[in-house]
Structures are given as C-alpha cells and as structure tokens.
Enzyme design. Structure first.
Site, PDB file in Angstrom:
ATOM      1  CG  HIS A  45     -70.680  39.979 -95.307  1.00  0.00           C
ATOM      2  ND1 HIS A  45     -71.353  40.673 -96.243  1.00  0.00           N
ATOM      3  CD2 HIS A  45     -69.540  39.568 -95.889  1.00  0.00           C
ATOM      4  CE1 HIS A  45     -70.659  40.694 -97.341  1.00  0.00           C
ATOM      5  NE2 HIS A  45     -69.569  40.036 -97.158  1.00  0.00           N
TER       6      HIS A  45
ATOM      7  CG  LEU B  12     -72.503  36.342 -91.476  1.00  0.00           C
ATOM      8  CD1 LEU B  12     -71.397  35.909 -92.421  1.00  0.00           C
ATOM      9  CD2 LEU B  12     -71.975  36.409 -90.062  1.00  0.00           C
ATOM     10  CB  CYS B  13     -73.332  43.064 -90.819  1.00  0.00           C
ATOM     11  SG  CYS B  13     -73.895  43.372 -89.143  1.00  0.00           S
ATOM     12  N   PRO B  14     -74.920  42.743 -93.761  1.00  0.00           N
ATOM     13  CG  PRO B  14     -75.838  43.851 -95.616  1.00  0.00           C
ATOM     14  CD  PRO B  14     -74.823  42.812 -95.235  1.00  0.00           C
TER      15      PRO B  14
END
Ligand code: SF4
Lengths: 347, 82
Positions: A45, B12-14
């Site tokens: 992120h 946003l990852c993850p």
C-alpha cells in the site's frame, strides 16, 4: 500411512517467520501461512503513493516469503476487528500507539480459530524470547499462548528450547532437538541460520511490522482522536496519516498537503470526500481540508497551501477551492510567511 | 469460458489481493477473473499471490489509470478454506 501433520504460520514478511517456517518444514510438516492486514501494516500500500517514474513497486514481503518457502498464503482482512485492539489494549501501548502484546494475542487467537476451522494441527510464529520489548519477553510470551487460547499448540521454533515443551514436540510432530534456543535482541543467530538455509535477500524491518511503532505516525493518530473527541478511525483516515504534511492551524480542521507528485496523485482520489485546494497561478501541491472549515478557515488554509507553492515569495497566489460537491471557486491570497506557520501546527 | 469482473479500484495493496482471494473462493477452476485496480502494486502482488496459491496469470496490462490483471482459477489451487 502416517497422517500428514499440518501447521499454519503467522507470516509478517520478516526474517524470523521465514526461518521459523523453514525449520518446521524441514521436519516434514505441511505449512501454510497467514498474513493479517490491519490497515497499519508497513507492507504494500505505499506503492500507490510514490511517483510513477520512480515506481519500482516495492514487493510485498509476506508474499515474497511465502514464495521462497513454497507455501500458500492466506491474507486476512482484520481491519474492523482490529480496532478494538488499538482502542483498548488490555496490556497497554508500547513506546508509541503500538499495542504489541494485545496484537499478538489477537493474531494468535485468529490463527487458532483458523486451524480449528481448517483441520490444521498447530501454529508457528517467528517469536524469539527477549527480541522485542513488549510482546517477546520471557514473561509475556506465555501470556500470548494463554490468552489467545492456543496454549501449547503455539510453537516458536526459533526459541522453543528456551520455552516449555509444546504439544507438537510431545506428540513427536516435530523434534525438539531440531528446534532452536535463540534469545535476546541480537540478530546474529538468525542471520547465520538464514545463511545456512541459503536465504540472502530478506527484509529486516527496523522498528516493527506496522506504522503504530512510528512516533510521528502515532502522534498524528493521537491528534485525530483528540480532535474528533473519540478513539475512532476509518481505513481512509489511517491511510491518509501516511501521506503528506499534516498541519492543524485550528482545532476544527487540519490541512493535508502533498509533498510530491506521487502523493498529489494519491490525494486526488480523495477530492470528493474533502474540501480541497490547488494553486492555479503557480505550481503547487494539492491539499485536503479534514474537518469542518468556515470561509475564514479556508482562507487561512489557502494561505498555508500557497506557502508550500512556488509562489511563496510572491504577493499573490491564486488557488482553486473545490467542495465535496465538486463545485469550485477561485481565491487569491497572500502566502503565509515562515514566521506565520508555528511549529505547533505541524503534526 | 466464464469470465468474472472484479472492481478493486481505489484500494491499496494488499486489499486488491484480498478481494481477488475472496472472490476466487466461490469460482470453479477454469473461470477467468479480470481485476481492475488503480494501485500499481497489484501488478506485482496479485501475480505473486496467484503463483503461490496455484492460479494462472493470463495477462497483466495498463489501460489509462487502470492496472488490469487477468487470471484463471487453478485446478485444485482453489482454496475454499477461508
Ligand atoms: S508492531 Fe504492530 S503489527 Fe507488530 S506486534 Fe506490534 S502492534 Fe502488532
């Protein structure tokens, strides 16, 4: 035919969990990984926040570790449930707003529920006695086993020989002789073991696995709670705390100012949720206003944003102010001087 | 062949990986899933997650602001345990 013994490992992406799994895998146990996403994790992120040109996106170390080990990885979204751990940690906070002991208890409890649901035999963590000041002490490690409900189904392969025998050892699922007795803050034994296993490209997070161990991040979170009048957050709040300069000129609002292009692009995604400001007469950053701001407050915010634009030395900077409804208007202001931005505004 | 679309934009990852993982839990092997993401990290993380969990990446591409991952649910790699 003998039954295949199965374990689940808490995978943070660091070296310790990598080694702990390898030690157990080498004893013929089938291992799968669990990685918890709390919203505060350092992993992932931050890709989206960086400048596009520089974006050699950072790998997610938990996925990387799983791939090195050839194990499946289950990533669990615990954002909502985790709030209670952050708001009311029974064992308190560490040096910052990190509730490490409660966090470990919570994660091991979730892992214990998972093994019961999925027919696995035991749980592995990479914990080492004496490694961390709060959750990995000789007196707190048994607290994690006990309060999580995992009890002696929790095996710490790197430190097992310093700890009471666990069920996996008693049942002969693993041999205690082939576990380790690491202790203390030194990373040397882990590094030697990594070398022995042929791992040379691993992550070594400095403070901890999440932003809550970061003093600056924690102070921004504390500010958020103080001015909202309650311990509360949504995922967007805690993401935004990672981005930009945060300044609070008045108790009722703060301004989040992008520090570079990548952050600006990231903040663009929040334009419909926040009143936002952008300089139009000069190159400058995008900024969001968090809180309820009056016309006068917006004027002050605009002067502040102008201070961070290329027009900071000019008499007049023009900005576009857009509301949550997308309606915008222009505003011309005199940028604040350096003296007019007290240190106390910076969060 | 059945194709399923997953909108993981603005996550946003993850989180895009988690959305893919949870969506795959209900899909039959051979099904195609097209994930639309806006976090460039998805182009790395989703394929990595697929490799370790036994699914196949068909294609990754960029279209405007979207990062798109096309994958096929693997046989036996489909994990219904979570
Ligand atoms: S550093 Fe963060 S994720 Fe790690 S144990 Fe502490 S609170 Fe939990």
């Amino acid at each position: 035919m003998t039954r295949q013994v199965k374990a689940v490992a808490l995978i943070s992406g660091g070296l310790d969990s990598l080694l702990a799994v390898k030690v157990v895998q080498d004893q013929g146990v089938h291992v799968e990984g669990i990685n918890f996403f709390t919203g505060f994790c350092v992993e992932g992120h931050t890709h989206a926040i960086r400048k596009k040109e520089k974006a050699k996106p950072k790998r997610n170390n938990a996925l990387w570790v799983a791939e090195q080990l050839g194990i499946k990885l289950h990533i669990l979204d615990i954002i909502e449930e985790y709030k209670e751990v952050v708001f009311n940690p029974k064992h308190g906070y560490g040096a910052n707003l990190n509730p490490c002991l409660d966090c470990k208890v919570f994660m091991v409890r979730k892992a214990h529920e998972w093994i019961e649901r999925n027919g696995f035999d035991f749980i592995i963590t990479g914990e080492v006695v004496g490694q961390r000041p709060m959750s990995q002490r000789r007196d707190t490690m048994p607290v994690v086993s006990r309060e999580s409900g995992a009890d002696d189904l929790l095996l710490r392969p790197l430190s097992a020989r310093n700890l009471p025998e666990t069920r996996p050892e008693r049942e002969g699922w693993v041999s205690r002789d082939r576990l380790y007795g690491f202790s203390g803050r030194s990373r040397k034994p882990q590094m030697e073991l990594a070398q022995r296993f042929g791992f040379d490209d691993y992550a070594q997070p400095a403070g901890g696995c999440c932003f809550l161990t970061d003093a600056n991040y924690s102070s921004k979170l504390a500010d958020l709670w103080r001015f909202r009048g309650a311990k509360a957050y949504e995922i967007d709040d805690i993401m935004l705390l990672k981005v930009g300069r945060h300044l609070r000129p008045r108790p009722n609002f703060k301004v989040i100012i992008a520090r570079e292009e990548g952050e600006g692009r990231f903040l663009q995604g929040y334009r419909k949720q926040f009143v936002n400001l952008e300089t139009v007469s000069h190159p400058g950053p995008l900024a969001l206003i968090d809180g309820e701001a009056s016309e006068e407050d917006i004027q002050l915010a605009a002067r502040l944003v102008a201070r961070y634009s290329k027009g900071r030395g000019d008499d007049r900077v023009e900005l576009q102010v857009s509301g949550r409804d997308g309606v915008s208007h222009r505003l011309a202001v005199v940028p604040l001087s350096a003296d007019e931005v007290p240190e106390s505004w910076h969060l | 062949m059945k194709t399923v679309i997953l909108d993981a934009r603005r996550l946003l990852c993850p989180m895009p990986v988690i959305r893919v993982q949870d969506r795959l839990a209900d899909l039959e092997p051979g099904t195609r899933l097209v994930a639309y993401c806006t976090d460039p990290g998805a182009l790395i993380d989703i394929p990595a997650w697929c490799r370790i969990n036994g699914h196949h990446i068909v294609e990754t591409r960029t279209e405007g602001d979207d990062y798109i991952v096309v994958l096929e649910v693997g046989r036996g790699g489909n994990d219904r345990s979570i």
